[in-house]
Design an enzyme around this catalytic site. Structure first.
Site, PDB file in Angstrom:
ATOM      1  N   LYS A  13       0.712  -1.321   0.000  1.00  0.00           N
ATOM      2  CA  LYS A  13       0.004  -0.115   0.050  1.00  0.00           C
ATOM      3  C   LYS A  13       0.747   1.197   0.055  1.00  0.00           C
ATOM      4  CE  LYS A  13      -2.088  -0.841   3.902  1.00  0.00           C
ATOM      5  NZ  LYS A  13      -1.614  -2.365   4.224  1.00  0.00           N
ATOM      6  N   ARG A  88      -9.555   0.974   8.690  1.00  0.00           N
ATOM      7  CA  ARG A  88      -9.176  -0.349   9.073  1.00  0.00           C
ATOM      8  C   ARG A  88     -10.252  -1.174  10.009  1.00  0.00           C
ATOM      9  NH1 ARG A  88      -3.252   0.631   8.698  1.00  0.00           N
ATOM     10  NH2 ARG A  88      -2.035  -1.139   9.248  1.00  0.00           N
ATOM     11  N   ARG A 127      12.273  -6.791   4.133  1.00  0.00           N
ATOM     12  CA  ARG A 127      12.041  -5.235   4.707  1.00  0.00           C
ATOM     13  C   ARG A 127      12.921  -4.942   5.732  1.00  0.00           C
ATOM     14  NH1 ARG A 127       6.190  -2.355   5.341  1.00  0.00           N
ATOM     15  NH2 ARG A 127       6.119  -2.926   7.392  1.00  0.00           N
ATOM     16  N   ARG A 139      11.286  -0.756  12.209  1.00  0.00           N
ATOM     17  CA  ARG A 139       9.922  -0.439  12.965  1.00  0.00           C
ATOM     18  C   ARG A 139       9.713  -1.510  14.221  1.00  0.00           C
ATOM     19  NH1 ARG A 139       5.340   0.170   8.554  1.00  0.00           N
ATOM     20  NH2 ARG A 139       4.117  -0.592  10.287  1.00  0.00           N
ATOM     21  N   ARG A 150      -0.612  -8.392  13.486  1.00  0.00           N
ATOM     22  CA  ARG A 150      -1.148  -7.619  12.919  1.00  0.00           C
ATOM     23  C   ARG A 150      -1.847  -8.115  11.483  1.00  0.00           C
ATOM     24  NH1 ARG A 150       4.375  -4.589  11.187  1.00  0.00           N
ATOM     25  NH2 ARG A 150       3.071  -3.435   9.450  1.00  0.00           N
TER      26      ARG A 150
HETATM   27  O1  C5P Z   1      -0.277   1.248   8.089  1.00  0.00           O
HETATM   28  P1  C5P Z   1       0.718   0.789   8.883  1.00  0.00           P
HETATM   29  O2  C5P Z   1       1.052  -0.452   8.695  1.00  0.00           O
HETATM   30  O3  C5P Z   1       2.007   1.856   8.855  1.00  0.00           O
HETATM   31  O4  C5P Z   1       0.267   0.867  10.328  1.00  0.00           O
HETATM   32  C1  C5P Z   1       1.008   0.392  11.310  1.00  0.00           C
HETATM   33  C2  C5P Z   1       0.391   0.447  12.659  1.00  0.00           C
HETATM   34  O5  C5P Z   1      -0.180   1.673  12.901  1.00  0.00           O
HETATM   35  C3  C5P Z   1      -0.850  -0.647  12.417  1.00  0.00           C
HETATM   36  O6  C5P Z   1      -0.555  -1.773  12.956  1.00  0.00           O
HETATM   37  C4  C5P Z   1      -1.547  -0.079  13.771  1.00  0.00           C
HETATM   38  O7  C5P Z   1      -1.100  -0.329  15.113  1.00  0.00           O
HETATM   39  C5  C5P Z   1      -1.360   1.400  13.629  1.00  0.00           C
HETATM   40  N1  C5P Z   1      -2.675   2.126  12.896  1.00  0.00           N
HETATM   41  C6  C5P Z   1      -3.841   2.207  13.469  1.00  0.00           C
HETATM   42  N2  C5P Z   1      -4.981   2.638  12.622  1.00  0.00           N
HETATM   43  C7  C5P Z   1      -4.766   3.141  11.536  1.00  0.00           C
HETATM   44  C8  C5P Z   1      -3.347   2.999  10.724  1.00  0.00           C
HETATM   45  C9  C5P Z   1      -2.226   2.488  11.830  1.00  0.00           C
HETATM   46  O8  C5P Z   1      -3.760   1.632  14.594  1.00  0.00           O
HETATM   47  N3  C5P Z   1      -5.504   3.585  10.807  1.00  0.00           N
HETATM   48 MG    MG Z   2       2.569   1.120   5.214  1.00  0.00          MG
END
Ligand code: C5P
Ligand code: MG
Length: 195
Positions: A13, A88, A127, A139, A150
């Site tokens: 994404k 989400r 990654r 990260r 996740r």
């Molecule tokens: O989108 P990304 O993978 O970078 O998000 C990392 C973490 O940030 C997610 O696993 C979650 O814990 C948090 N997050 C969230 N709500 C979102 C986007 C990210 O809680 N809308």
């Molecule tokens: Mg991302």
């Protein structure tokens, strides 16, 4: 143009949204990046988000929807924006519908990036390796254990957005298993086809 990038962690994404943002001159709104920035800056939101992110769980619907609502009122979002990592949950999707309707705008398309689960774990491992090789900081939620969490959160809370948006005729299925440039080309052709 309002575009949502939907898919499991590691689906591409962020990579694809960055490409489209550059090519079409519309901002990429990554809630994950915004939350990580809030953590680094030590803001009240960042303080709440840290433990949640490290556990692979989701920050509350109200917090992330609030962040997005504020962000899309900025000038650079007038022509459109790309949502990477939001919504989400179904509740977030409903909140987003209200936020967008209130501004007399509409979602143009939801790009559903499909990738096999085994490939996602392989991508995570590369990654991590690439980040280390480049001397960067991995990260805190990029480790196999948190990543599994996740993925589980994705299947229970986020995957239901696919039928939600499919019912509205908004889904474009994208084969995320292809090489990056082939995926970009698929997305370009979907966006070129929007009226
Ligand atoms: O989108 P990304 O993978 O970078 O998000 C990392 C973490 O940030 C997610 O696993 C979650 O814990 C948090 N997050 C969230 N709500 C979102 C986007 C990210 O809680 N809308
Ligand atoms: Mg991302």
């Amino acid at each position: 143009m309002i575009v949502i990038f939907l898919g499991p962690p590691g689906a591409g994404k962020g990579t694809q949204a960055a490409y489209i943002s550059q090519k079409r001159g519309i901002p990429q709104l990554s809630t994950g990046d915004m939350l990580r920035a809030a953590i680094t800056a030590g803001t009240p939101v960042g303080k709440k988000a840290k433990a949640v992110i490290d556990a692979g769980e989701l920050v509350s619907d109200e917090i992330v929807a609030g962040i997005i609502a504020d962000r899309i009122d900025e000038d650079d979002c007038r022509k459109g924006f790309l949502l990477d990592g939001f919504p989400r949950t179904l509740e977030q999707a409903r909140m987003l519908d209200d936020i967008i309707a209130f501004r007399n705008r509409k979602i143009d398309v939801v790009l559903a990036l499909q990738v096999d689960e085994n490939a996602l774990v392989d991508r995570l491992n590369s990654r991590i390796q690439q980040t280390k090789d480049a001397g960067g900081e991995v990260r805190s939620d990029d480790n196999v254990e948190t990543f599994r969490k996740r993925l589980e959160v994705y299947s229970t809370q986020t995957a239901p957005l696919i039928p939600y948006y499919r019912d509205q005729g908004l889904i474009a299925d994208i084969d995320g298993m292809k090489p990056i440039n082939v995926v970009s080309a698929q997305i370009d052709s979907v966006l070129d086809g929007l009226s």
